[in-house]
Motif scaffolding. Structure first.
Motif, PDB file in Angstrom:
ATOM      1  N   ILE A 462     -68.768   8.069  68.535  1.00 25.42           N
ATOM      2  CA  ILE A 462     -69.348   9.266  67.926  1.00 25.42           C
ATOM      3  C   ILE A 462     -70.635   8.914  67.195  1.00 25.42           C
ATOM      4  CG2 ILE A 462     -68.908  11.148  66.309  1.00 25.42           C
ATOM      5  CD1 ILE A 462     -65.939  10.782  66.899  1.00 25.42           C
ATOM      6  N   ALA A 463     -70.608   7.797  66.430  1.00 26.33           N
ATOM      7  CA  ALA A 463     -71.802   7.396  65.680  1.00 26.33           C
ATOM      8  C   ALA A 463     -72.960   7.108  66.613  1.00 26.33           C
ATOM      9  CB  ALA A 463     -71.490   6.174  64.823  1.00 26.33           C
ATOM     10  N   LYS A 464     -72.667   6.536  67.803  1.00 30.93           N
ATOM     11  CA  LYS A 464     -73.741   6.179  68.732  1.00 30.93           C
ATOM     12  C   LYS A 464     -74.295   7.386  69.472  1.00 30.93           C
ATOM     13  CE  LYS A 464     -72.159   1.444  69.687  1.00 30.93           C
ATOM     14  NZ  LYS A 464     -71.643   0.540  70.723  1.00 30.93           N
ATOM     15  N   ASN A 465     -73.393   8.207  70.020  1.00 31.64           N
ATOM     16  CA  ASN A 465     -73.820   9.272  70.934  1.00 31.64           C
ATOM     17  C   ASN A 465     -73.759  10.665  70.352  1.00 31.64           C
ATOM     18  OD1 ASN A 465     -74.139   7.295  72.949  1.00 31.64           O
ATOM     19  ND2 ASN A 465     -71.961   7.427  73.453  1.00 31.64           N
ATOM     20  N   GLY A 466     -72.954  10.887  69.310  1.00 28.08           N
ATOM     21  CA  GLY A 466     -72.835  12.214  68.735  1.00 28.08           C
ATOM     22  C   GLY A 466     -71.534  12.882  69.123  1.00 28.08           C
ATOM     23  N   LEU A 467     -71.220  13.998  68.434  1.00 32.22           N
ATOM     24  CA  LEU A 467     -69.941  14.700  68.607  1.00 32.22           C
ATOM     25  C   LEU A 467     -69.784  15.253  70.017  1.00 32.22           C
ATOM     26  CD1 LEU A 467     -67.341  15.980  67.512  1.00 32.22           C
ATOM     27  CD2 LEU A 467     -68.729  17.902  66.714  1.00 32.22           C
ATOM     28  N   LEU A 468     -70.781  16.011  70.482  1.00 34.12           N
ATOM     29  CA  LEU A 468     -70.643  16.715  71.760  1.00 34.12           C
ATOM     30  C   LEU A 468     -70.460  15.745  72.939  1.00 34.12           C
ATOM     31  CD1 LEU A 468     -70.515  19.489  72.995  1.00 34.12           C
ATOM     32  CD2 LEU A 468     -73.012  19.461  73.210  1.00 34.12           C
ATOM     33  N   PRO A 469     -71.274  14.668  73.068  1.00 35.82           N
ATOM     34  CA  PRO A 469     -71.036  13.719  74.158  1.00 35.82           C
ATOM     35  C   PRO A 469     -69.657  13.067  74.080  1.00 35.82           C
ATOM     36  CG  PRO A 469     -73.244  13.426  73.271  1.00 35.82           C
ATOM     37  CD  PRO A 469     -72.534  14.359  72.349  1.00 35.82           C
ATOM     38  N   ALA A 470     -69.187  12.795  72.846  1.00 38.46           N
ATOM     39  CA  ALA A 470     -67.878  12.165  72.693  1.00 38.46           C
ATOM     40  C   ALA A 470     -66.761  13.083  73.181  1.00 38.46           C
ATOM     41  CB  ALA A 470     -67.650  11.778  71.232  1.00 38.46           C
ATOM     42  N   ILE A 471     -66.874  14.382  72.853  1.00 39.96           N
ATOM     43  CA  ILE A 471     -65.843  15.340  73.291  1.00 39.96           C
ATOM     44  C   ILE A 471     -65.878  15.489  74.807  1.00 39.96           C
ATOM     45  CG2 ILE A 471     -65.130  17.759  73.187  1.00 39.96           C
ATOM     46  CD1 ILE A 471     -66.075  17.774  70.278  1.00 39.96           C
ATOM     47  N   LYS A 472     -67.090  15.598  75.365  1.00 44.18           N
ATOM     48  CA  LYS A 472     -67.201  15.740  76.826  1.00 44.18           C
ATOM     49  C   LYS A 472     -66.649  14.499  77.535  1.00 44.18           C
ATOM     50  CE  LYS A 472     -71.043  19.015  76.967  1.00 44.18           C
ATOM     51  NZ  LYS A 472     -72.436  19.265  77.393  1.00 44.18           N
ATOM     52  N   ASP A 473     -66.914  13.308  76.968  1.00 48.33           N
ATOM     53  CA  ASP A 473     -66.397  12.083  77.565  1.00 48.33           C
ATOM     54  C   ASP A 473     -64.870  12.061  77.516  1.00 48.33           C
ATOM     55  OD1 ASP A 473     -66.804   9.268  78.585  1.00 48.33           O
ATOM     56  OD2 ASP A 473     -65.755   8.836  76.710  1.00 48.33           O
ATOM     57  N   MET A 474     -64.312  12.489  76.372  1.00 53.21           N
ATOM     58  CA  MET A 474     -62.858  12.541  76.241  1.00 53.21           C
ATOM     59  C   MET A 474     -62.262  13.537  77.250  1.00 53.21           C
ATOM     60  SD  MET A 474     -60.540  13.552  72.933  1.00 53.21           S
ATOM     61  CE  MET A 474     -61.423  15.083  72.730  1.00 53.21           C
ATOM     62  N   ARG A 503     -64.393  13.601  61.955  1.00 56.94           N
ATOM     63  CA  ARG A 503     -63.219  14.420  61.621  1.00 56.94           C
ATOM     64  C   ARG A 503     -62.997  15.513  62.661  1.00 56.94           C
ATOM     65  NH1 ARG A 503     -62.588  15.320  55.176  1.00 56.94           N
ATOM     66  NH2 ARG A 503     -62.644  13.150  54.535  1.00 56.94           N
ATOM     67  N   ILE A 504     -64.099  16.156  63.073  1.00 51.30           N
ATOM     68  CA  ILE A 504     -63.977  17.219  64.082  1.00 51.30           C
ATOM     69  C   ILE A 504     -63.447  16.646  65.385  1.00 51.30           C
ATOM     70  CG2 ILE A 504     -65.284  18.876  65.473  1.00 51.30           C
ATOM     71  CD1 ILE A 504     -67.155  19.201  63.044  1.00 51.30           C
ATOM     72  N   PHE A 505     -63.953  15.464  65.781  1.00 53.46           N
ATOM     73  CA  PHE A 505     -63.491  14.810  67.013  1.00 53.46           C
ATOM     74  C   PHE A 505     -61.991  14.535  66.956  1.00 53.46           C
ATOM     75  CE2 PHE A 505     -62.540  11.004  69.478  1.00 53.46           C
ATOM     76  CZ  PHE A 505     -63.052  11.358  70.732  1.00 53.46           C
ATOM     77  N   ARG A 506     -61.512  14.000  65.793  1.00 50.24           N
ATOM     78  CA  ARG A 506     -60.085  13.671  65.671  1.00 50.24           C
ATOM     79  C   ARG A 506     -59.224  14.941  65.769  1.00 50.24           C
ATOM     80  NH1 ARG A 506     -60.394   8.744  67.304  1.00 50.24           N
ATOM     81  NH2 ARG A 506     -61.378   7.284  65.834  1.00 50.24           N
ATOM     82  N   ILE A 507     -59.706  16.041  65.161  1.00 51.38           N
ATOM     83  CA  ILE A 507     -58.941  17.304  65.204  1.00 51.38           C
ATOM     84  C   ILE A 507     -58.814  17.785  66.640  1.00 51.38           C
ATOM     85  CG2 ILE A 507     -59.047  19.748  64.587  1.00 51.38           C
ATOM     86  CD1 ILE A 507     -60.326  18.837  61.901  1.00 51.38           C
ATOM     87  N   ILE A 508     -59.935  17.807  67.380  1.00 48.11           N
ATOM     88  CA  ILE A 508     -59.912  18.272  68.769  1.00 48.11           C
ATOM     89  C   ILE A 508     -59.075  17.330  69.626  1.00 48.11           C
ATOM     90  CG2 ILE A 508     -61.356  18.684  70.807  1.00 48.11           C
ATOM     91  CD1 ILE A 508     -63.574  19.588  68.885  1.00 48.11           C
ATOM     92  N   GLN A 509     -59.173  16.031  69.352  1.00 52.07           N
ATOM     93  CA  GLN A 509     -58.385  15.043  70.105  1.00 52.07           C
ATOM     94  C   GLN A 509     -56.888  15.309  69.941  1.00 52.07           C
ATOM     95  OE1 GLN A 509     -58.279  10.992  68.505  1.00 52.07           O
ATOM     96  NE2 GLN A 509     -58.754  10.210  70.551  1.00 52.07           N
TER      97      GLN A 509
END
Length: 592
Positions: A462-474, A503-509
């Motif tokens: 997330i720190a490297k690429n940002g929230l949106l790329p991390a969610i799309k990758d997941m 935090r947002i990433f963990r919630i969606i995960q």
């Protein structure tokens, strides 16, 4: 002809508001006039009442009915002012249900005026508070309708349908068929206007008609539903069916406001015949519409002229009476005024001198008091700033501790549990080289995860690429042939604060994990919308759902209670909407 759809949609939305119960025998006839849609007679009857002899509650009722009648004749400014006066008096009388009726009338007035949306929002907040406190189905119905209407105006069909269908649940719970009729009619409008899914639009409009036929009591409502059915058939180019339903709507006897309704029907029939290429009938119905228009305008003009003439005659008589009285008293008053002027001059001169002296003294005292108040305000501001800084520091520390605990639970807990199980096997003598190797691998895995948590801010995905790329990758990683995750985003061009993104990433995960484990779904959608400094997150699936009486505190295994606490810790709200076999929607709103 979208205008006609909008008009009937509006009627179905506001047509269920209940009026204040009559508290005075003089209001009974006025209620009949309003129910029969004869507002001018109601206004005339109200003007004959002497409000000086009414109690405070009856005055509030009087102004409510006056506002309702004025609204029906298009005098919206006067209606708005009188409704506010009625609301004020009902508030003083501690009559919350009557205040609610005033709010409903205010909303219906604002709905037909431009530029008053900010006032309507304040009234909606009052409705929300009332709904939460009193559990009033009428207020809940109106609130859901307004939110659904706003989504409809903003071309968000799914959200509009969600809130309109809530009114069906309210109708079934409270055995109010009109709520369910309105819900299905409005859903039909969404499918027709926004989705262009005319088959679904017909389906829901027929459901509304079916419910109506179970307990028919309002012929005008049935006429409107037939008109909407005809409009949908016309959109599908089923002209024969459209004509049949228009004729059904036109054939129903309507009580009150006949001209305005017939004008709409004739306009629709003219449009239909034009689409069918029957220009003769199209022209004939266009003429009928014009005749009704001219009749309505002439009637309104005659009423307006009559009102002006009555006011003129009244003012003329009042002026004549005043002149007669003035002439009789003029001679007697002249001498009295002369002596009164002399005495008054002496008294006024003395009084002015004393007042000037007192005012000078008061000004000096006020200046001193203002200086003291300013000093106190500055000191108080400094204290509050200091306290706020301390509170912010403590809150930040507490949030950081909670975040670390959540990460340890999510990332390290499972690994340590597996390691514990392997060690128990070794302890009981059931171990082999494979168990020992597994234990070593689990220890290495736990070590890597501890390092990952420690360096999360600087080295995480997330720190490297940002929230949106991390969610799309997941989403890409967990999607399979039998389960697909789709990510939609609006207005997320810029990065968010790094801790908030994590935090947002963990919630969606965790929400997606719940869907995989419990929902038996084949599709899931993650929508992220940045709107007016608010991040809206909607996670939906087409799985088995659960009963509306289910509360997520009942099933800790699903983790919804934990997710709600995470959302609250970052100042957001979480709402769950689910029905058996119809999937689940999780709606999260976070301030940015």
């Amino acid at each position: 002809m979208i205008l006609n759809y909008r008009l009937f949609f509006f009627i179905l939305c506001i047509g269920f508001c209940l009026s204040v119960n009559a508290q005075h025998q003089n209001f009974e006839e006025i209620v009949v006039f309003i129910d029969d849609e004869e507002p001018y007679k109601a206004i005339q009857k109200l003007e004959d009442i002497n409000i000086d002899h009414l109690s405070s509650y009856d005055k509030a009722t009087y102004y409510y009915y006056l506002a309702e009648a004025e609204s029906n004749v298009g005098k919206f400014d006067e209606a708005f002012a009188h409704t506010l006066l009625s609301k004020k008096l009902f508030t003083q009388e501690d009559a919350p249900s009557d205040v609610l009726d005033c709010n409903l009338l205010l909303i219906s007035i604002l709905d037909v005026q431009d530029g008053y949306d900010f006032k309507a929002k304040n009234l909606e907040e009052e409705l929300r508070t009332y709904v939460n406190q009193q559990k009033d189905p009428k207020a809940a119905f109106t609130l859901n309708t307004r939110i659904g209407s706003r989504y409809l105006d903003n071309d968000l069909p799914q959200k509009a349908i969600l809130f309109f269908l809530k009114n069906d649940s309210i109708g079934k719970t409270h055995k109010n068929k009109r709520f369910s009729i309105s819900a299905y009619a409005n859903v039909s409008t969404v499918y027709s206007l926004l989705k262009k899914d005319f088959d679904s639009a017909l389906f829901y409009n027929k459901k509304a008609i079916k419910i109506y036929n179970e307990n028919p009591n309002d012929t005008k409502l049935l006429s409107y539903l037939y008109n909407n059915q005809a409009r949908i058939h016309q959109s599908k180019q089923n002209y024969k069916d459209a004509l049949a339903y228009y004729q059904k709507a036109d054939s129903i006897e309507i009580k009150g406001n006949i001209g305005a309704t017939k004008r709409i029907y004739y306009a629709n029939l003219s449009s239909l015949y034009e689409s069918m290429g029957d220009y003769k009938n199209a022209y004939n119905y266009l003429k009928k519409e014009k005749i009704i228009n001219d009749s309505i305008e002439q009637s309104e003009q005659n009423i307006a002229l009559s009102d002006i003439q009555t006011k003129y005659e009244t003012e003329k008589k009042e002026k004549e009476n005043i002149l007669l009285k003035t002439d009789l008293k003029k001679k007697k008053q002249t001498q009295f005024i002369l002596w009164l002027g002399i005495i008054s001059s002496i008294i006024i001169g003395t009084t002015i001198s004393l007042l000037i002296a007192k005012n000078a003294k008061k000004k000096r005292l006020l200046n001193k008091q203002e200086q003291k108040i300013k000093i106190q305000e500055i000191e108080q501001g400094l204290k509050e700033q200091e306290l706020n800084s301390i509170d912010a520091l403590i809150a930040g520390q507490e949030k950081e501790r909670q975040r670390l605990a959540e990460n340890l639970h999510d990332n390290l807990g499972a690994t340590l549990a597996a390691l514990k199980l392997n060690i128990q096997h070794i302890k009981t003598g059931e171990s082999n080289s494979k168990s020992i190797n597994n234990s070593i691998e689990l220890i290495n895995d736990a070590y890597d995860k501890v390092r990952s948590i420690a360096h999360e801010k600087s080295t995480g995905v997330i720190a490297k690429n940002g929230l949106l790329p991390a969610i799309k990758d997941m989403a890409k990683r967990i999607s399979t042939n039998n389960f697909t995750v789709t990510v939609e985003d609006y207005g997320l061009e810029n990065r968010l604060e790094n801790t908030l993104e994590i935090r947002i990433f963990r919630i969606i995960q965790e929400l997606l994990t719940n869907i995989i484990k419990h929902a038996n779904a084949t599709e899931a959608t993650v929508s992220l919308t940045n709107h007016n400094s608010t991040l809206n997150i909607i996670v939906e699936d087409n799985g088995k759902g659960f009963d509306e009486k289910f509360t997520y505190s009942q099933n800790k295994g699903m983790g919804l209670s934990s997710i709600e606490k995470r959302v609250e810790n970052i100042g957001g709200t979480l709402e769950v909407d689910s029905f058996p076999n119809k999937g689940t929607s999780i709606i999260i709103n976070l301030p940015l």
